[in-house]
Enzyme design. Structure first.
Site, PDB file in Angstrom:
ATOM      1  N   GLY A   1       2.003   2.119  10.652  1.00  0.00           N
ATOM      2  CA  GLY A   1       3.012   2.972  10.687  1.00  0.00           C
ATOM      3  C   GLY A   1       3.814   3.554  11.933  1.00  0.00           C
ATOM      4  O   GLY A   1       4.485   4.558  12.259  1.00  0.00           O
TER       5      GLY A   1
ATOM      6  N   GLU B   1      -7.098   5.000   7.482  1.00  0.00           N
ATOM      7  CA  GLU B   1      -6.639   6.347   7.186  1.00  0.00           C
ATOM      8  C   GLU B   1      -7.872   6.964   6.562  1.00  0.00           C
ATOM      9  O   GLU B   1      -8.170   8.358   6.626  1.00  0.00           O
ATOM     10  CB  GLU B   1      -5.285   6.450   6.286  1.00  0.00           C
ATOM     11  CG  GLU B   1      -4.129   6.216   7.270  1.00  0.00           C
ATOM     12  CD  GLU B   1      -2.947   5.461   6.712  1.00  0.00           C
ATOM     13  OE1 GLU B   1      -2.791   5.555   5.390  1.00  0.00           O
ATOM     14  OE2 GLU B   1      -2.153   5.125   7.271  1.00  0.00           O
TER      15      GLU B   1
ATOM     16  N   LYS C   1       0.080   4.232  -0.427  1.00  0.00           N
ATOM     17  CA  LYS C   1      -0.390   5.497  -0.035  1.00  0.00           C
ATOM     18  C   LYS C   1      -0.103   6.421  -0.653  1.00  0.00           C
ATOM     19  O   LYS C   1       0.038   6.358  -2.008  1.00  0.00           O
ATOM     20  CB  LYS C   1       0.194   5.617   1.637  1.00  0.00           C
ATOM     21  CG  LYS C   1      -0.203   4.592   2.441  1.00  0.00           C
ATOM     22  CD  LYS C   1      -0.072   4.498   4.134  1.00  0.00           C
ATOM     23  CE  LYS C   1      -0.227   3.153   4.722  1.00  0.00           C
ATOM     24  NZ  LYS C   1      -0.353   3.420   6.129  1.00  0.00           N
TER      25      LYS C   1
ATOM     26  N   ASN D   1       0.853  -1.020   0.051  1.00  0.00           N
ATOM     27  CA  ASN D   1      -0.088  -0.032   0.140  1.00  0.00           C
ATOM     28  C   ASN D   1       0.949   1.391   0.045  1.00  0.00           C
ATOM     29  O   ASN D   1       1.629   1.483   1.067  1.00  0.00           O
ATOM     30  CB  ASN D   1      -0.931  -0.191   1.144  1.00  0.00           C
ATOM     31  CG  ASN D   1      -1.685   1.272   1.262  1.00  0.00           C
ATOM     32  OD1 ASN D   1      -1.906   2.202   0.456  1.00  0.00           O
ATOM     33  ND2 ASN D   1      -2.139   1.335   2.386  1.00  0.00           N
TER      34      ASN D   1
ATOM     35  N   GLY E   1       4.961   1.201   4.867  1.00  0.00           N
ATOM     36  CA  GLY E   1       6.157   1.922   4.530  1.00  0.00           C
ATOM     37  C   GLY E   1       7.016   0.779   3.924  1.00  0.00           C
ATOM     38  O   GLY E   1       7.733   1.292   2.990  1.00  0.00           O
TER      39      GLY E   1
ATOM     40  N   HIS F   1      -9.496   1.698   4.262  1.00  0.00           N
ATOM     41  CA  HIS F   1      -8.304   1.714   5.009  1.00  0.00           C
ATOM     42  C   HIS F   1      -8.697   2.495   6.297  1.00  0.00           C
ATOM     43  O   HIS F   1      -9.503   3.647   6.165  1.00  0.00           O
ATOM     44  CB  HIS F   1      -7.288   2.166   4.238  1.00  0.00           C
ATOM     45  CG  HIS F   1      -5.817   2.071   4.867  1.00  0.00           C
ATOM     46  ND1 HIS F   1      -5.756   3.106   5.631  1.00  0.00           N
ATOM     47  CD2 HIS F   1      -4.934   1.158   4.880  1.00  0.00           C
ATOM     48  CE1 HIS F   1      -4.314   2.693   6.121  1.00  0.00           C
ATOM     49  NE2 HIS F   1      -3.992   1.343   5.813  1.00  0.00           N
TER      50      HIS F   1
ATOM     51  N   GLU G   1      -5.908  -4.947  10.329  1.00  0.00           N
ATOM     52  CA  GLU G   1      -4.838  -3.813  10.457  1.00  0.00           C
ATOM     53  C   GLU G   1      -5.186  -3.200  11.703  1.00  0.00           C
ATOM     54  O   GLU G   1      -5.914  -2.205  11.738  1.00  0.00           O
ATOM     55  CB  GLU G   1      -4.679  -2.953   9.197  1.00  0.00           C
ATOM     56  CG  GLU G   1      -4.439  -3.515   7.922  1.00  0.00           C
ATOM     57  CD  GLU G   1      -3.582  -2.440   6.953  1.00  0.00           C
ATOM     58  OE1 GLU G   1      -2.650  -2.834   6.650  1.00  0.00           O
ATOM     59  OE2 GLU G   1      -4.369  -1.317   6.883  1.00  0.00           O
TER      60      GLU G   1
ATOM     61  N   SER H   1       2.838  -2.405  10.203  1.00  0.00           N
ATOM     62  CA  SER H   1       4.381  -2.368  10.490  1.00  0.00           C
ATOM     63  C   SER H   1       4.778  -3.970  10.213  1.00  0.00           C
ATOM     64  O   SER H   1       5.991  -4.285  10.815  1.00  0.00           O
ATOM     65  CB  SER H   1       4.832  -1.916  12.000  1.00  0.00           C
ATOM     66  OG  SER H   1       4.340  -0.783  12.113  1.00  0.00           O
TER      67      SER H   1
HETATM   68  P1  PGA Z   1       2.387   0.346   7.621  1.00  0.00           P
HETATM   69  O1  PGA Z   1       0.995   0.416   6.990  1.00  0.00           O
HETATM   70  O2  PGA Z   1       3.122  -1.005   7.017  1.00  0.00           O
HETATM   71  O3  PGA Z   1       3.539   1.511   7.207  1.00  0.00           O
HETATM   72  O4  PGA Z   1       2.215  -0.065   9.296  1.00  0.00           O
HETATM   73  C1  PGA Z   1       0.279  -0.757   6.636  1.00  0.00           C
HETATM   74  C2  PGA Z   1      -1.049  -0.264   6.097  1.00  0.00           C
HETATM   75  O5  PGA Z   1      -1.425   0.954   6.438  1.00  0.00           O
HETATM   76  O6  PGA Z   1      -1.747  -0.636   5.271  1.00  0.00           O
END
Ligand code: PGA
Length: 250
Positions: A172, A96, A11, A9, A234, A94, A166, A212
């Site tokens: 993140g 976010e 983002k 992803n 990330g 998601h 998630e 993460s």
């Molecule tokens: P992250 O994000 O691996 O940076 O924690 C995962 C996601 O939001 O799908």
């Protein structure tokens, strides 16, 4: 046996020029592996990604979609538009988008149904906040999110979709759920799926873990019985993604 699915992803990262460089760098390293691999890129990178990944086993996904076919929805993109340019997957709900853009369980459900109707594969995100985890309501919360996301989705369509568990506190932050915590919720999601549909349907639906995920923890997470891969933020922008995709020694 469910095939693992590992999706990056991106983002809101990578201009088209940057996307081109990253895809060219990664594609040979994560192609033709034992898992399905997906790059979920920003809208403006989608067409380029589809072109650059043609002839590989890597699929392209979007990070959002609108629930209507077309019309006066300024700034939005329809499922058919995505389908027509060769997009195969779409992330829906998601955290976010739920947090910053008002996405609700009901809008997630509308988007899931629309995406399935045009042949896109939804990656439906669910997951609890740190407060909910501390209060001990994680399973109940994720159950409601999953239930509403799938309202009106028949079993034959449900088999195609992907659910990404998630935990919001792990996204993140570098704080990964332990493999035991992640497995517990993913197993819970599979139980709800069996309640909503039946055991056979539940056994076919892929459930990812996200939050993460790194080269260091991917193997332990992805080897849990109910975790069928990962949604990676990330680390999907780094050379480390190769390590995550190739988490199991050959
Ligand atoms: P992250 O994000 O691996 O940076 O924690 C995962 C996601 O939001 O799908």
């Amino acid at each position: 046996m469910r095939r693992k699915i590992i999706a990056g992803n991106w983002k809101m990262n990578q201009t088209p020029k940057e996307a081109e460089a990253l895809i060219k760098d990664l594609k040979g390293k994560v192609d033709s592996v034992d898992s399905d691999v997906v790059f979920c890129v920003p809208y403006v990178d989608l067409k380029l990604a589809v072109e650059l990944l043609e002839g590989t086993s890597i699929a392209v996904g979007a990070q959002n979609v609108h629930a209507m076919d077309k019309g006066a929805y300024t700034g939005e993109i329809s499922a058919l538009m995505l389908k027509e340019i060769g997009v195969k997957y779409v992330i829906i709900g998601h955290s976010e988008r739920r947090q910053y853009f008002g996405e609700t369980d009901e809008s997630v459900n509308e988007k899931v149904k629309k995406s399935l109707s045009v042949g896109l594969i939804p990656i439906i995100c669910v997951g609890e906040s740190i407060v909910q985890r501390k209060q001990g309501v994680t399973i109940d919360f994720v159950r409601v999110q999953t239930r509403i996301a799938l309202l009106g989705v028949p079993a034959e369509d449900a088999q195609r979709l992907v659910i990404a568990y998630e935990p919001i506190w792990a996204i993140g932050t570098g704080l990964t759920a332990t493999s035991g915590q992640a497995e517990e919720v993913c197993a819970g999601i599979r139980r709800f799926l069996a309640e909503i549909y039946d055991e056979e349907t539940a056994s076919k639906i892929r459930i990812q873990y996200g939050g993460s995920v790194s080269g260091a923890n991917a193997r332990e997470l992805f080897e849990m019985p109910n975790i069928d891969g990962g949604l990676v933020g990330g680390a999907s922008l780094k050379p480390e993604f190769e390590k995550i995709v190739n988490y199991a020694p050959r």
